[in-house]
Design a protein around this motif. Sequence first.
Motif, PDB file in Angstrom:
ATOM      1  N   PRO A   1      54.025 -72.846   6.179  1.00 29.25           N
ATOM      2  CA  PRO A   1      55.235 -72.368   5.489  1.00 29.25           C
ATOM      3  C   PRO A   1      56.484 -73.183   5.793  1.00 29.25           C
ATOM      4  O   PRO A   1      57.428 -73.165   5.011  1.00 29.25           O
ATOM      5  N   GLY A   2      56.527 -73.898   6.882  1.00 28.85           N
ATOM      6  CA  GLY A   2      57.674 -74.732   7.182  1.00 28.85           C
ATOM      7  C   GLY A   2      57.684 -76.037   6.416  1.00 28.85           C
ATOM      8  O   GLY A   2      58.700 -76.720   6.339  1.00 28.85           O
ATOM      9  N   VAL A   3      56.532 -76.390   5.839  1.00 27.20           N
ATOM     10  CA  VAL A   3      56.395 -77.653   5.108  1.00 27.20           C
ATOM     11  C   VAL A   3      56.276 -77.411   3.607  1.00 27.20           C
ATOM     12  O   VAL A   3      56.949 -78.040   2.812  1.00 27.20           O
ATOM     13  N   PHE A   4      55.390 -76.493   3.205  1.00 27.74           N
ATOM     14  CA  PHE A   4      55.136 -76.220   1.789  1.00 27.74           C
ATOM     15  C   PHE A   4      55.821 -74.931   1.371  1.00 27.74           C
ATOM     16  O   PHE A   4      55.860 -73.962   2.135  1.00 27.74           O
TER      17      PHE A   4
ATOM     18  N   MET B   1      51.584 -75.975  -8.832  1.00 23.67           N
ATOM     19  CA  MET B   1      52.598 -76.874  -8.267  1.00 23.67           C
ATOM     20  C   MET B   1      53.089 -76.290  -6.951  1.00 23.67           C
ATOM     21  O   MET B   1      53.238 -75.089  -6.821  1.00 23.67           O
ATOM     22  N   VAL B   2      53.380 -77.169  -5.997  1.00 30.89           N
ATOM     23  CA  VAL B   2      53.936 -76.757  -4.720  1.00 30.89           C
ATOM     24  C   VAL B   2      55.059 -77.724  -4.364  1.00 30.89           C
ATOM     25  O   VAL B   2      55.061 -78.868  -4.824  1.00 30.89           O
ATOM     26  N   LEU B   3      56.011 -77.251  -3.605  1.00 27.09           N
ATOM     27  CA  LEU B   3      57.086 -78.103  -3.114  1.00 27.09           C
ATOM     28  C   LEU B   3      56.843 -78.398  -1.642  1.00 27.09           C
ATOM     29  O   LEU B   3      56.314 -77.566  -0.899  1.00 27.09           O
ATOM     30  N   LEU B   4      57.243 -79.589  -1.224  1.00 19.73           N
ATOM     31  CA  LEU B   4      57.050 -80.029   0.151  1.00 19.73           C
ATOM     32  C   LEU B   4      58.397 -80.455   0.717  1.00 19.73           C
ATOM     33  O   LEU B   4      59.106 -81.242   0.091  1.00 19.73           O
ATOM     34  N   HIS B   5      58.769 -79.917   1.883  1.00 17.51           N
ATOM     35  CA  HIS B   5      59.991 -80.347   2.577  1.00 17.51           C
ATOM     36  C   HIS B   5      59.713 -81.731   3.159  1.00 17.51           C
ATOM     37  O   HIS B   5      58.958 -81.862   4.125  1.00 17.51           O
ATOM     38  N   VAL B   6      60.289 -82.758   2.595  1.00 21.09           N
ATOM     39  CA  VAL B   6      60.002 -84.132   2.995  1.00 21.09           C
ATOM     40  C   VAL B   6      60.317 -84.364   4.471  1.00 21.09           C
ATOM     41  O   VAL B   6      59.529 -84.973   5.201  1.00 21.09           O
ATOM     42  N   GLU B   7      61.454 -83.883   4.939  1.00 19.24           N
ATOM     43  CA  GLU B   7      61.863 -84.153   6.319  1.00 19.24           C
ATOM     44  C   GLU B   7      61.075 -83.355   7.352  1.00 19.24           C
ATOM     45  O   GLU B   7      61.083 -83.687   8.533  1.00 19.24           O
TER      46      GLU B   7
ATOM     47  N   ALA C   1      57.699 -82.654   6.880  1.00 21.39           N
ATOM     48  CA  ALA C   1      56.289 -83.008   6.722  1.00 21.39           C
ATOM     49  C   ALA C   1      55.907 -84.166   7.640  1.00 21.39           C
ATOM     50  O   ALA C   1      56.685 -85.095   7.833  1.00 21.39           O
ATOM     51  N   SER C   2      54.695 -84.094   8.170  1.00 19.35           N
ATOM     52  CA  SER C   2      54.165 -85.213   8.945  1.00 19.35           C
ATOM     53  C   SER C   2      53.665 -86.281   7.969  1.00 19.35           C
ATOM     54  O   SER C   2      53.520 -86.027   6.762  1.00 19.35           O
TER      55      SER C   2
ATOM     56  N   GLU D   1      48.103 -86.798   2.476  1.00 16.28           N
ATOM     57  CA  GLU D   1      47.104 -85.970   1.810  1.00 16.28           C
ATOM     58  C   GLU D   1      47.659 -85.287   0.564  1.00 16.28           C
ATOM     59  O   GLU D   1      47.005 -85.263  -0.478  1.00 16.28           O
ATOM     60  N   ALA D   2      48.875 -84.758   0.640  1.00 15.84           N
ATOM     61  CA  ALA D   2      49.451 -84.044  -0.501  1.00 15.84           C
ATOM     62  C   ALA D   2      49.692 -84.977  -1.688  1.00 15.84           C
ATOM     63  O   ALA D   2      49.386 -84.631  -2.834  1.00 15.84           O
TER      64      ALA D   2
END
Length: 105
Positions: free
Chosen positions: A23-26, A37-43, A45-46, A52-53
Amino acid sequence: DGPALGLRTPDPDAVEALVAARPGVFFTVAGYGIHPMVLLHVERASFDDLDEAVTDAWLCRAPRRLTGPFLDAAGGWGDTDRPGSRRGVDARRPPCDGPSGPPQG
């Protein structure tokens, strides 16, 4: 909260799995609902999250003439326990058959 990247997923269930697992990333926003569709917090994310995403999102929409050679070179999907990933499924079949059907090409 910083830049976000919107990514295609195999299906809405994959969205729920990714958000529940990381939940902290997606995350999602109102209006995405049934969309794959999903959103990813760029900063947050590893490198592995991003790799992979983005790869899975590309495989969802890229034509088979590109995904086939890519998967062959990569040895198929490989194994992963990451929720939302379709890795481990048939290595020759693109992971996303969205509303418009499987990727063409």
